[in-house]
Design an enzyme around this catalytic site. Structure first.
Site, short mmCIF file in Angstrom:
data_model
loop_
_atom_site.label_atom_id
_atom_site.label_comp_id
_atom_site.label_asym_id
_atom_site.label_seq_id
_atom_site.Cartn_x
_atom_site.Cartn_y
_atom_site.Cartn_z
N GLU A 385 0.84 -1.22 0.00
CA GLU A 385 0.00 0.00 0.00
C GLU A 385 0.86 1.25 0.00
OE1 GLU A 385 -3.27 0.10 -0.08
OE2 GLU A 385 -3.98 -1.84 0.65
N GLY A 386 2.04 1.17 -0.60
CA GLY A 386 2.96 2.29 -0.62
C GLY A 386 4.00 2.13 0.46
P1 TGC Z 1 0.23 11.11 -9.85
O1 TGC Z 1 0.48 11.78 -11.15
O2 TGC Z 1 0.68 11.77 -8.59
O3 TGC Z 1 -1.34 10.82 -9.67
C1 TGC Z 1 -2.13 10.27 -10.73
C2 TGC Z 1 -3.58 10.67 -10.45
O4 TGC Z 1 -4.03 10.04 -9.25
C3 TGC Z 1 -4.43 11.03 -8.28
N1 TGC Z 1 -4.01 10.52 -6.96
C4 TGC Z 1 -4.86 10.02 -6.07
N2 TGC Z 1 -6.19 9.90 -6.06
C5 TGC Z 1 -6.76 9.33 -4.98
N3 TGC Z 1 -6.07 8.87 -3.93
C6 TGC Z 1 -4.72 8.95 -3.91
N4 TGC Z 1 -4.04 8.47 -2.87
C7 TGC Z 1 -4.06 9.56 -5.00
N5 TGC Z 1 -2.76 9.80 -5.30
C8 TGC Z 1 -2.75 10.40 -6.50
C9 TGC Z 1 -3.72 12.29 -8.71
O5 TGC Z 1 -4.40 13.43 -8.24
C10 TGC Z 1 -3.78 12.17 -10.22
O6 TGC Z 1 -5.10 12.47 -10.62
P2 TGC Z 1 -5.38 13.17 -12.07
O7 TGC Z 1 -6.85 13.47 -12.06
O8 TGC Z 1 -4.50 14.40 -12.12
O9 TGC Z 1 -4.98 12.16 -13.10
O10 TGC Z 1 0.82 9.64 -9.96
P3 TGC Z 1 2.32 9.12 -10.04
O11 TGC Z 1 2.41 8.19 -11.21
O12 TGC Z 1 3.29 10.27 -10.01
O13 TGC Z 1 2.47 8.25 -8.70
C11 TGC Z 1 2.43 8.85 -7.48
C12 TGC Z 1 2.64 7.81 -6.34
C13 TGC Z 1 4.07 7.32 -6.32
C14 TGC Z 1 2.37 8.56 -5.05
C15 TGC Z 1 1.69 6.63 -6.44
O14 TGC Z 1 1.75 6.01 -7.64
C16 TGC Z 1 1.78 5.65 -5.31
O15 TGC Z 1 1.05 5.79 -4.34
N6 TGC Z 1 2.68 4.57 -5.38
C17 TGC Z 1 2.64 3.50 -4.40
C18 TGC Z 1 1.98 2.28 -5.02
C19 TGC Z 1 1.15 1.51 -4.06
O16 TGC Z 1 0.77 1.98 -3.00
N7 TGC Z 1 0.80 0.30 -4.46
C20 TGC Z 1 -0.06 -0.51 -3.64
C21 TGC Z 1 -0.55 -1.72 -4.40
S1 TGC Z 1 -1.95 -2.49 -3.67
C22 TGC Z 1 -1.39 -3.19 -2.27
O17 TGC Z 1 -0.28 -3.06 -1.85
C23 TGC Z 1 -2.38 -3.99 -1.53
S2 TGC Z 1 -1.82 -4.75 -0.11
C24 TGC Z 1 -3.31 -5.18 0.49
C25 TGC Z 1 -3.32 -5.97 1.72
O18 TGC Z 1 -2.97 -7.19 1.69
O19 TGC Z 1 -3.78 -5.41 2.74
P1 FAD Z 2 9.82 -1.13 -5.40
O1 FAD Z 2 8.83 -0.17 -5.93
O2 FAD Z 2 10.75 -1.79 -6.35
O3 FAD Z 2 10.68 -0.38 -4.27
C1 FAD Z 2 11.92 -0.89 -3.79
C2 FAD Z 2 12.53 0.20 -2.90
O4 FAD Z 2 12.77 1.37 -3.66
C3 FAD Z 2 11.60 0.60 -1.75
O5 FAD Z 2 12.34 0.84 -0.59
C4 FAD Z 2 11.00 1.91 -2.23
O6 FAD Z 2 10.62 2.77 -1.15
C5 FAD Z 2 12.17 2.49 -3.01
N1 FAD Z 2 11.72 3.46 -4.02
C6 FAD Z 2 10.97 3.25 -5.12
N2 FAD Z 2 10.73 4.40 -5.75
C7 FAD Z 2 11.35 5.38 -5.05
C8 FAD Z 2 11.47 6.79 -5.16
N3 FAD Z 2 10.86 7.46 -6.17
N4 FAD Z 2 12.20 7.46 -4.24
C9 FAD Z 2 12.78 6.80 -3.22
N5 FAD Z 2 12.71 5.47 -3.03
C10 FAD Z 2 11.99 4.77 -3.94
N6 FAD Z 2 -0.01 -5.20 -4.64
C11 FAD Z 2 -1.24 -5.27 -5.22
O7 FAD Z 2 -1.49 -4.67 -6.27
N7 FAD Z 2 -2.25 -6.00 -4.65
C12 FAD Z 2 -2.07 -6.70 -3.50
O8 FAD Z 2 -3.01 -7.35 -3.01
C13 FAD Z 2 -0.78 -6.68 -2.89
N8 FAD Z 2 -0.53 -7.44 -1.78
C14 FAD Z 2 0.75 -7.55 -1.31
C15 FAD Z 2 1.05 -8.50 -0.33
C16 FAD Z 2 2.36 -8.66 0.10
C17 FAD Z 2 2.68 -9.73 1.10
C18 FAD Z 2 3.39 -7.84 -0.42
C19 FAD Z 2 4.82 -7.95 0.04
C20 FAD Z 2 3.10 -6.88 -1.38
C21 FAD Z 2 1.79 -6.75 -1.86
N9 FAD Z 2 1.49 -5.88 -2.92
C22 FAD Z 2 0.25 -5.90 -3.50
C23 FAD Z 2 2.56 -5.13 -3.58
C24 FAD Z 2 3.03 -3.90 -2.81
O9 FAD Z 2 2.13 -2.86 -2.91
C25 FAD Z 2 4.40 -3.51 -3.37
O10 FAD Z 2 5.33 -4.48 -2.91
C26 FAD Z 2 4.83 -2.12 -2.95
O11 FAD Z 2 3.99 -1.13 -3.53
C27 FAD Z 2 6.29 -1.83 -3.32
O12 FAD Z 2 6.57 -2.20 -4.62
P2 FAD Z 2 7.86 -3.13 -4.94
O13 FAD Z 2 7.81 -4.30 -4.03
O14 FAD Z 2 7.86 -3.38 -6.40
O15 FAD Z 2 9.09 -2.24 -4.52
#
Ligand code: TGC
Ligand code: FAD
Length: 406
Positions: A385-386
């Site tokens: 989740e980031g």
């Molecule tokens: P960026 O250009 O900043 O934003 C694109 C568009 O999205 C809007 N936006 C949001 N809207 C709602 N909520 C948020 N938190 C938002 N953050 C950004 C933004 O306003 C923009 O909208 P528009 O209308 O202008 O198009 O996007 P970027 O490509 O520069 O990326 C920014 C960044 C790095 C912050 C974002 O991509 C990010 O949060 N990266 C982290 C990825 C992440 O959290 N992945 C999680 C995967 S799911 C998961 O981990 C599930 S685990 C579940 C479990 O087991 O509990």
């Molecule tokens: P990377 O993005 O490769 O990051 C590696 C390192 O680089 C990190 O320390 C990061 O902070 C750093 N880094 C990356 N970019 C930058 C930057 N711009 N500046 C400074 N540092 C940076 N995803 C889903 O979609 N759905 C799910 O249900 C889900 N469940 C998960 C369950 C588990 C058990 C795990 C481990 C992960 C899950 N995820 C899921 C994925 C999870 O959201 C990602 O692992 C997470 O977002 C980080 O991505 P990555 O592992 O590719 O790391």
């Protein structure tokens, strides 16, 4: 489970019992309604009955307690703040947070089971789906009759989901989906997957992919030392024909999946405090019971320092998420505010788990206590989740106005 003493003189049987008591140093309960307290007590007793007796065993075997999916539905853990007309809880955001806190007090993997289903599968269907999609999926997801997962992360695109290569191509009344998602909670057991993919214009779209669609597979990921009681896998799409009726019609672009993440990160901000509270509670009790140099280790100033800092950080985090909850109830919580709370709760929880492990001495590395399991889980919670650093940069961007990602 053993019930005899061990070489440290600690009686295993009592350590195995879930003796958790809540900690409310600043009378924050006074800020909660009767409904919040009822929800908390109900989930706390469910965790004590259904989760605590089995969780060490399942985590040890790296197996997901799948039978709990239905139970989570019965206690209303799926989409608690989504509307009752679709079979969901109709509660407020603070109730949702408290439910996540109590589940994660048991185990982060159990909270994951609930938060993926509620915030990452049900929420996008509710928020961006058609009325037909809502009626078709939400009631069954709410009860746990259907299990869902959320596919955003890819092997080469984690923190930067906007770079995804999973894609759809128009094919009459369907789209042809190709690509792969990685690290997907619940994928090997999911009936449906909410998948984010780029269309031919490069716009991100959400699709509901159903198990059984030709070319869709969900291999399990093995070898995790963290979230061992949660099942994680991939989503692989090889020319999967997804009917256009399965596309979420009401969103295009990265803001679709990111707004689901905001909902789930909010739940984690509450949830991780639950894990911290369990570690603190166990460490406090251990410090009162464990005798060295002729007195309980809690009498040593260095132990007191650890415990005092733990309860201080827990209290600060509790106040932060309570305030976030009031903002969320008013529809005013910003994604950056949610980021700050998610990062803070995960960070303090992990620090608290590490300090609690020290207080438990050697016993802290065993599964006689929940500490090591929470600590290993929290490494994932800090990352998914980031990551911690991504959330720091979101706050940095919010306060400076400079975007470090571009
Ligand atoms: P960026 O250009 O900043 O934003 C694109 C568009 O999205 C809007 N936006 C949001 N809207 C709602 N909520 C948020 N938190 C938002 N953050 C950004 C933004 O306003 C923009 O909208 P528009 O209308 O202008 O198009 O996007 P970027 O490509 O520069 O990326 C920014 C960044 C790095 C912050 C974002 O991509 C990010 O949060 N990266 C982290 C990825 C992440 O959290 N992945 C999680 C995967 S799911 C998961 O981990 C599930 S685990 C579940 C479990 O087991 O509990
Ligand atoms: P990377 O993005 O490769 O990051 C590696 C390192 O680089 C990190 O320390 C990061 O902070 C750093 N880094 C990356 N970019 C930058 C930057 N711009 N500046 C400074 N540092 C940076 N995803 C889903 O979609 N759905 C799910 O249900 C889900 N469940 C998960 C369950 C588990 C058990 C795990 C481990 C992960 C899950 N995820 C899921 C994925 C999870 O959201 C990602 O692992 C997470 O977002 C980080 O991505 P990555 O592992 O590719 O790391």
């Amino acid at each position: 489970m053993q019930d005899n003493g061990n070489s440290n003189g600690v009686v295993n049987k009592s350590a195995r019992e879930d003796r958790f008591q809540g900690h409310d140093y600043y009378n924050i309960d006074e800020l909660l309604s009767d409904d919040h307290l009822l929800a908390r007590d109900a989930v706390r007793s469910w965790v004590k009955q259904e989760v605590s007796p089995i969780i060490e065993d399942y985590a040890n075997r790296a197996e997901c307690p799948k039978h709990l999916f239905k139970g989570l539905g019965e206690i209303g853990a799926y989409g608690p703040s989504l509307p009752a007309e679709y079979g969901c809880g109709g509660m407020d955001e603070i109730s949702y947070g408290i439910i996540m806190q109590e589940l994660e007090r048991g185990d982060s993997g159990i909270r994951s089971m609930a938060s993926v289903q509620g915030s990452l599968v049900m929420y996008p269907i509710y928020k961006f789906g058609s009325e037909e999609q809502r009626k078709k999926y939400l009631p069954k997801l709410a009860t746990g009759e259907l299990i869902g997962c959320f596919g955003l992360t890819e092997p080469d695109h984690g923190s930067d989901p906007g770079g995804m290569i999973t894609n759809i191509k128009d094919d009459g009344d369907a789209y042809i989906l190709n690509g792969a998602k990685m690290w997907i909670t619940n994928s090997p057991v999911a009936d449906i997957a909410v998948v984010w993919a780029k269309d031919e214009e490069g716009k991100i779209r959400g699709l509901i992919v159903e198990r059984g669609m030709k070319g869709f597979t969900t291999p399990e990921i093995h070898g995790k030392w963290s979230l061992r009681a949660s099942i994680t896998g991939e989503l692989v799409f090889e020319d999967v024909r997804v009917p256009k009726a399965n596309v979420l019609p009401n969103v295009k672009g990265l803001k679709g999946p990111l707004s689901c993440l905001s909902k789930a990160r909010y739940g984690i901000a509450w949830g991780a405090i639950g894990a911290a509270m369990d570690c603190y509670d166990s460490a406090l009790r251990y410090s009162q019971e464990r005798v060295q140099f002729g007195k309980p280790i809690g009498q040593f100033q260095l132990t007191q320092k650890k415990l005092a800092e733990m309860i201080t950080e827990i209290t600060k985090a509790q106040l932060l998420v309570w305030r976030l909850g009031t903002l969320a109830n008013a529809g005013k919580a910003t994604p950056a505010q949610i980021s700050m709370a998610k990062r803070n709760s995960c960070n303090i929880a992990l620090q608290i788990a590490r300090e609690a492990r020290q207080i438990h001495g050697g016993m802290g590395i065993t599964n006689e206590y929940p500490i090591m399991r929470h600590m290993m889980n929290l490494e994932t919670v800090l990352t998914y989740e980031g990551t911690h650093d991504i959330h720091l940069l979101i706050t940095g961007m919010d306060v400076t106005g400079f975007n470090a990602f571009k």
